[in-house]
Design a protein around this motif. Structure first.
Motif, PDB file in Angstrom:
ATOM      1  N   PHE A   1     -15.652  63.426  81.155  1.00  0.00           N
ATOM      2  CA  PHE A   1     -15.188  64.535  82.038  1.00  0.00           C
ATOM      3  C   PHE A   1     -16.389  64.212  83.711  1.00  0.00           C
ATOM      4  N   TYR A   2     -16.391  64.803  84.343  1.00  0.00           N
ATOM      5  CA  TYR A   2     -17.439  64.883  85.170  1.00  0.00           C
ATOM      6  C   TYR A   2     -18.649  65.869  84.586  1.00  0.00           C
TER       7      TYR A   2
ATOM      8  N   VAL B   1      -2.372  75.356  85.763  1.00  0.00           N
ATOM      9  CA  VAL B   1      -1.185  75.517  86.794  1.00  0.00           C
ATOM     10  C   VAL B   1       0.146  76.012  85.383  1.00  0.00           C
TER      11      VAL B   1
ATOM     12  N   ASP C   1      -7.604  59.477  87.098  1.00  0.00           N
ATOM     13  CA  ASP C   1      -8.423  60.286  86.530  1.00  0.00           C
ATOM     14  C   ASP C   1      -8.136  62.012  88.158  1.00  0.00           C
ATOM     15  N   ARG C   2      -8.127  63.134  87.131  1.00  0.00           N
ATOM     16  CA  ARG C   2      -8.122  64.052  88.283  1.00  0.00           C
ATOM     17  C   ARG C   2      -9.151  64.607  88.122  1.00  0.00           C
ATOM     18  N   ASN C   3     -10.094  64.336  87.505  1.00  0.00           N
ATOM     19  CA  ASN C   3     -11.235  65.320  86.608  1.00  0.00           C
ATOM     20  C   ASN C   3     -12.357  64.673  88.056  1.00  0.00           C
ATOM     21  N   GLN C   4     -12.214  65.839  88.754  1.00  0.00           N
ATOM     22  CA  GLN C   4     -13.505  65.303  90.687  1.00  0.00           C
ATOM     23  C   GLN C   4     -13.991  66.525  89.971  1.00  0.00           C
ATOM     24  N   PRO C   5     -15.393  67.241  90.407  1.00  0.00           N
ATOM     25  CA  PRO C   5     -16.173  67.903  90.795  1.00  0.00           C
ATOM     26  C   PRO C   5     -15.635  68.922  91.596  1.00  0.00           C
ATOM     27  N   ASP C   6     -16.069  70.211  91.449  1.00  0.00           N
ATOM     28  CA  ASP C   6     -16.038  71.144  92.595  1.00  0.00           C
ATOM     29  C   ASP C   6     -16.664  71.041  93.424  1.00  0.00           C
TER      30      ASP C   6
ATOM     31  N   VAL D   1      -7.994  68.000  79.524  1.00  0.00           N
ATOM     32  CA  VAL D   1      -9.702  68.811  79.508  1.00  0.00           C
ATOM     33  C   VAL D   1      -9.557  68.680  80.933  1.00  0.00           C
ATOM     34  N   SER D   2      -8.615  68.414  81.823  1.00  0.00           N
ATOM     35  CA  SER D   2      -8.708  68.557  83.214  1.00  0.00           C
ATOM     36  C   SER D   2      -8.585  69.663  84.008  1.00  0.00           C
ATOM     37  N   ASP D   3      -9.588  70.171  84.904  1.00  0.00           N
ATOM     38  CA  ASP D   3      -9.356  71.892  85.921  1.00  0.00           C
ATOM     39  C   ASP D   3      -8.037  72.527  85.558  1.00  0.00           C
ATOM     40  N   TYR D   4      -6.636  71.585  86.132  1.00  0.00           N
ATOM     41  CA  TYR D   4      -5.783  71.455  86.501  1.00  0.00           C
ATOM     42  C   TYR D   4      -4.096  71.694  85.825  1.00  0.00           C
TER      43      TYR D   4
ATOM     44  N   GLN E   1      -7.728  63.419  79.050  1.00  0.00           N
ATOM     45  CA  GLN E   1      -8.310  63.249  80.817  1.00  0.00           C
ATOM     46  C   GLN E   1      -7.241  64.695  81.625  1.00  0.00           C
TER      47      GLN E   1
ATOM     48  N   PHE F   1      -3.086  77.917  95.465  1.00  0.00           N
ATOM     49  CA  PHE F   1      -1.703  78.021  94.703  1.00  0.00           C
ATOM     50  C   PHE F   1      -0.481  78.867  94.302  1.00  0.00           C
TER      51      PHE F   1
ATOM     52  N   GLY G   1     -13.238  68.047  93.633  1.00  0.00           N
ATOM     53  CA  GLY G   1     -12.589  68.458  92.878  1.00  0.00           C
ATOM     54  C   GLY G   1     -12.245  69.452  94.226  1.00  0.00           C
ATOM     55  N   LEU G   2     -11.123  70.869  93.465  1.00  0.00           N
ATOM     56  CA  LEU G   2     -11.226  71.782  94.392  1.00  0.00           C
ATOM     57  C   LEU G   2     -11.844  73.251  93.216  1.00  0.00           C
TER      58      LEU G   2
ATOM     59  N   GLN H   1      -8.457  76.747  93.777  1.00  0.00           N
ATOM     60  CA  GLN H   1      -7.136  76.218  93.512  1.00  0.00           C
ATOM     61  C   GLN H   1      -6.201  77.750  93.218  1.00  0.00           C
TER      62      GLN H   1
ATOM     63  N   PHE I   1      -6.288  65.470  98.205  1.00  0.00           N
ATOM     64  CA  PHE I   1      -6.845  66.123  97.101  1.00  0.00           C
ATOM     65  C   PHE I   1      -6.172  66.648  97.315  1.00  0.00           C
TER      66      PHE I   1
ATOM     67  N   TRP J   1       1.995  69.411  93.981  1.00  0.00           N
ATOM     68  CA  TRP J   1       2.556  69.387  92.544  1.00  0.00           C
ATOM     69  C   TRP J   1       2.799  71.142  92.400  1.00  0.00           C
ATOM     70  N   VAL J   2       2.302  72.019  92.907  1.00  0.00           N
ATOM     71  CA  VAL J   2       2.360  72.759  92.501  1.00  0.00           C
ATOM     72  C   VAL J   2       3.727  73.894  93.252  1.00  0.00           C
TER      73      VAL J   2
ATOM     74  N   TYR K   1      -2.420  68.537  94.614  1.00  0.00           N
ATOM     75  CA  TYR K   1      -2.615  70.157  94.310  1.00  0.00           C
ATOM     76  C   TYR K   1      -1.401  70.257  94.962  1.00  0.00           C
TER      77      TYR K   1
ATOM     78  N   LEU L   1       2.577  78.820  85.877  1.00  0.00           N
ATOM     79  CA  LEU L   1       3.447  78.383  86.229  1.00  0.00           C
ATOM     80  C   LEU L   1       4.516  79.682  85.238  1.00  0.00           C
TER      81      LEU L   1
END
Lengths: 193, 151
Positions: free
Chosen positions: A99-100, A37, B63-68, A30-33, A27, B82, B72-73, B78, B5, B12-13, B9, A41
């Protein structure tokens, strides 16, 4: 070929839901982040790395190439998406989804195109670091198949687009080298390059 | 909720970028960019720990898997945040290390009385701080302008 594609997806997705640890690791992968990132970096770090202004300039060209490569590969994915629409695996099959549920075309995978574009841009100058980024991009792609949102061929096509995008970006940066040379020189005057 | 959210982000960055910059500064011997200038090994270890901490902090809660289309972003947002967050982290690093290394940065080896231009590029941050470098450049430009006016 399509059968093999579907079989590999079903085989990989078959591992999902068997282990909580594996699922939570996947999870994150697979994430978009995570992968974007991490790769960004690396590009950012390259901007500052080098033991001389000359070496740093070469690394900054890699950062620039990476940025342009992301733009090119995104544009190419959008163009292909306009021509071909492919349903996601979770629409075609009753599988476990980790995933979503994206509504856009499955083919080609935008995630793979971005990951492979950055990896190629870096690999052209730094073989080891670039190879590590290829591994990261491949894991990101495999995680998407595991999660049930892409077929392996989506990942493969995305990877090819990413590599082409990065090679195009590198070519353009080389041809128009006088632009970054002068812009970066101005940046060096204020000590940010 | 999307704001929370986004803030997570950005944070974190920001933290990750500071970790990356410290690591790269040690590798590239840019001593003027280090918070712990006299402790390069410790800085290297701390920067790796900071990165690991930032990634665990971001992904650990769940779970960070959120739809944009929801929490989500999307890719453009993003990329924008960033860039903003990384630039803020770089700016913070340049400013804070200029303050913490102020005394050390004074002995940067450039003498304005000689009339030569100060060195250019990040490489000079191996001998001085960002603020000292900028000050030297501005002093030199000001002096050149005065010289030109005098002629």
């Amino acid at each position: 070929m399509i059968e093999l594609d579907h079989s590999v997806m079903l085989w990989l997705n078959g591992f999902a839901g068997n282990s909580r640890l594996a699922d939570s690791v996947m999870q994150a992968l697979v994430s978009d982040y995570l992968s974007p990132v991490l790769s960004s970096l690396v590009l950012l770090g390259l901007w500052f790395s080098g033991s001389s202004n000359v070496e740093r300039y070469q690394n900054q060209l890699v950062t620039l190439t990476g940025g342009i490569a992301i733009g090119f590969s995104n544009a190419m994915v959008m163009m292909v998406n306009g021509l071909i629409f492919r349903e996601r695996p979770f629409v075609d099959y009753d599988i476990s989804v980790h995933f979503y549920a994206p509504t856009d075309s499955s083919f080609p995978a935008n995630s793979a195109s971005v990951g492979f574009a950055i990896a190629t841009a870096v690999w052209l100058r730094h073989r080891r670091l670039g190879s590590a980024l290829y591994v990261l991009a491949a894991i990101w792609g495999l995680a998407r198949v595991y999660a049930g949102v892409h077929y392996p061929s989506d990942i493969f096509a995305g990877a090819v687009i990413g590599v082409i995008g990065a090679l195009l970006a590198a070519g353009i940066v080389r041809i128009l080298a006088f632009i970054p040379r002068n812009v970066f020189k101005a940046f060096r005057m204020i000590y940010i390059a | 909720m999307q704001t929370a959210f986004l803030i997570e982000y950005i944070a974190w960055v920001f933290v990750s970028t500071i970790g990356v910059l410290q690591f790269v500064a040690v590798q590239s011997k840019l001593w003027g960019l280090l918070f712990l200038r006299s402790q390069p090994k410790a800085t290297k270890i701390c920067s790796i720990l900071l990165l690991v901490f930032a990634f665990i902090w971001y992904f650990e809660p769940g779970d960070r898997n959120q739809p944009d289309t929801g929490l989500g972003l999307d890719a453009n947002i993003q990329a924008f945040w960033f860039t903003m967050s990384a630039a803020a982290a770089a700016g913070t690093t340049l400013a804070l290390t200029s303050i913490t290394n102020h005394g050390w940065g004074k002995k940067h080896g450039w003498d304005r009385r000689l009339g030569e231009a100060p060195p250019i590029g990040l490489t000079w941050l191996s001998q001085t701080t960002y603020f000292h470098a900028i000050r030297a450049r501005m002093t030199h430009r000001g002096r050149r302008a005065v010289d030109r006016a005098g002629k």
